[in-house]
Design a protein around this motif. Structure first.
Motif, short mmCIF file in Angstrom:
data_model
loop_
_atom_site.label_atom_id
_atom_site.label_comp_id
_atom_site.label_asym_id
_atom_site.label_seq_id
_atom_site.Cartn_x
_atom_site.Cartn_y
_atom_site.Cartn_z
N VAL A 142 0.85 -1.18 0.00
CA VAL A 142 0.00 0.00 0.00
C VAL A 142 0.89 1.23 0.00
CG1 VAL A 142 -0.23 0.08 2.53
CG2 VAL A 142 -1.99 1.13 1.10
N ASP A 143 0.48 2.23 -0.76
CA ASP A 143 1.13 3.54 -0.73
C ASP A 143 0.02 4.60 -0.87
OD1 ASP A 143 0.46 3.73 -3.44
OD2 ASP A 143 2.50 3.44 -4.14
N ARG A 144 0.38 5.83 -1.14
CA ARG A 144 -0.62 6.90 -1.21
C ARG A 144 -1.66 6.70 -2.32
NH1 ARG A 144 0.78 11.56 1.66
NH2 ARG A 144 2.96 11.58 2.32
N GLU A 145 -1.31 5.95 -3.35
CA GLU A 145 -2.19 5.82 -4.51
C GLU A 145 -2.92 4.50 -4.62
OE1 GLU A 145 0.13 6.78 -7.94
OE2 GLU A 145 0.80 8.67 -7.09
N GLU A 146 -2.29 3.38 -4.20
CA GLU A 146 -2.87 2.06 -4.46
C GLU A 146 -2.68 1.11 -3.28
OE1 GLU A 146 -2.54 1.36 -9.22
OE2 GLU A 146 -0.75 0.92 -8.04
N LEU A 147 -3.63 0.19 -3.17
CA LEU A 147 -3.54 -0.97 -2.30
C LEU A 147 -3.51 -2.17 -3.24
CD1 LEU A 147 -3.83 -2.40 0.50
CD2 LEU A 147 -6.29 -2.20 0.19
N VAL A 148 -2.48 -3.02 -3.12
CA VAL A 148 -2.28 -4.11 -4.07
C VAL A 148 -2.11 -5.43 -3.32
CG1 VAL A 148 -0.80 -5.01 -5.91
CG2 VAL A 148 -1.16 -2.54 -5.70
N PHE A 149 -2.84 -6.45 -3.77
CA PHE A 149 -2.68 -7.81 -3.30
C PHE A 149 -2.38 -8.69 -4.51
CE2 PHE A 149 -5.98 -6.20 -0.28
CZ PHE A 149 -5.19 -6.20 0.87
N VAL A 150 -1.34 -9.52 -4.41
CA VAL A 150 -1.00 -10.47 -5.47
C VAL A 150 -0.80 -11.82 -4.80
CG1 VAL A 150 0.65 -11.11 -7.28
CG2 VAL A 150 0.13 -8.69 -6.86
N ASN A 151 -1.34 -12.87 -5.41
CA ASN A 151 -1.17 -14.23 -4.90
C ASN A 151 -0.87 -15.14 -6.09
OD1 ASN A 151 -3.39 -16.68 -3.35
ND2 ASN A 151 -1.21 -16.50 -3.15
N VAL A 152 0.29 -15.79 -6.04
CA VAL A 152 0.71 -16.72 -7.09
C VAL A 152 0.77 -18.10 -6.45
CG1 VAL A 152 2.54 -17.34 -8.72
CG2 VAL A 152 2.03 -14.92 -8.26
N MET A 153 0.09 -19.07 -7.06
CA MET A 153 0.04 -20.43 -6.53
C MET A 153 0.62 -21.41 -7.53
SD MET A 153 -3.87 -20.00 -5.30
CE MET A 153 -4.14 -18.77 -6.57
N GLY A 154 1.36 -22.39 -7.03
CA GLY A 154 1.93 -23.41 -7.88
C GLY A 154 3.01 -24.15 -7.14
N GLU A 155 3.74 -24.98 -7.84
CA GLU A 155 4.88 -25.67 -7.25
C GLU A 155 6.13 -25.21 -7.98
OE1 GLU A 155 4.58 -29.81 -6.47
OE2 GLU A 155 2.46 -29.67 -5.96
N LEU A 156 6.74 -24.19 -7.42
CA LEU A 156 7.91 -23.56 -8.03
C LEU A 156 9.16 -23.93 -7.26
CD1 LEU A 156 6.30 -20.03 -8.37
CD2 LEU A 156 6.34 -21.85 -10.08
N THR A 157 10.19 -24.28 -7.98
CA THR A 157 11.46 -24.55 -7.32
C THR A 157 12.32 -23.29 -7.35
OG1 THR A 157 12.55 -25.25 -9.37
CG2 THR A 157 11.39 -26.97 -8.08
N PRO A 158 13.26 -23.17 -6.42
CA PRO A 158 14.16 -22.02 -6.47
C PRO A 158 14.90 -21.91 -7.80
CG PRO A 158 14.30 -23.05 -4.33
CD PRO A 158 13.44 -23.95 -5.19
#
Length: 182
Positions: A142-158
């Motif tokens: 969140v900042d003065r202009e936007e509130l942002v939520f992102v969710n990425v789902m999966g099976e990711l390796t480093p």
């Protein structure tokens, strides 16, 4: 009768496809984060995206020139993005507290990997992992202009994350490759 059937069939197919489980991101996925939908004065939802495994799989099949991107898309189970515009009358301090509280309320399988705190903004990046893979990624900001939520789902390796961008400095790429997941 045939004309009516030809007109109704595409609509029926669209309804079936969009109600299918794989079109939007599933809340049953282990990497899913439930973002509090509490209404605050001065917020207006600008963007809401929810893409599930079916659409991500289609996208993966159409990436011909980048095997790294294809593998990443194939490994994803869902992507959710919510962006809210913040009006001038919104209580920014309350929104910052809300984002901080949401980030700390995630269960102990979520690990904060980035936290940035400034006077009137905050950002958190968290991962949920198993012993073998990253199951979810959550970004709350969140900042003065936007509130942002992102969710990425999966099976990711480093290693998959390391291969994402040649722009990642070598030291950070090494850190991703050897990031402990247990």
């Amino acid at each position: 009768m045939i004309n009516t059937l030809c007109k109704v069939m595409p609509v029926a197919m669209l309804v079936v496809l969009t109600s299918a489980c794989g079109v939007t991101a599933s809340s049953r996925n282990p990497g899913y984060v439930s973002f509090d939908e509490a209404q605050y004065d001065g917020l207006r939802r600008d963007t809401s995206i929810s893409i599930g495994p079916a659409l991500l799989s289609i996208a993966a099949r159409h990436v011909d020139d980048d095997p790294t991107a294809r593998a990443l898309l194939a490994a994803l189970n869902g992507v959710r993005v919510k962006v809210y515009h913040i009006d001038d009358e919104a209580d920014l301090a309350q929104l910052v507290r809300h984002v901080d509280a949401a980030a700390t309320s995630l269960d102990d399988r979520w690990q904060r990997i980035v936290r940035v705190q400034e006077d009137d903004s905050t950002a958190h990046i968290l991962i949920k992992h198993s012993d073998e893979a990253i199951l979810g990624l959550a970004i709350l900001a969140v900042d003065r202009e936007e509130l942002v939520f992102v969710n990425v789902m999966g099976e990711l390796t480093p290693a998959m994350l390391e291969d994402l961008s040649p722009a990642i400095p070598e030291e950070q790429a090494l850190a991703l490759r050897y990031m402990p997941l247990n």
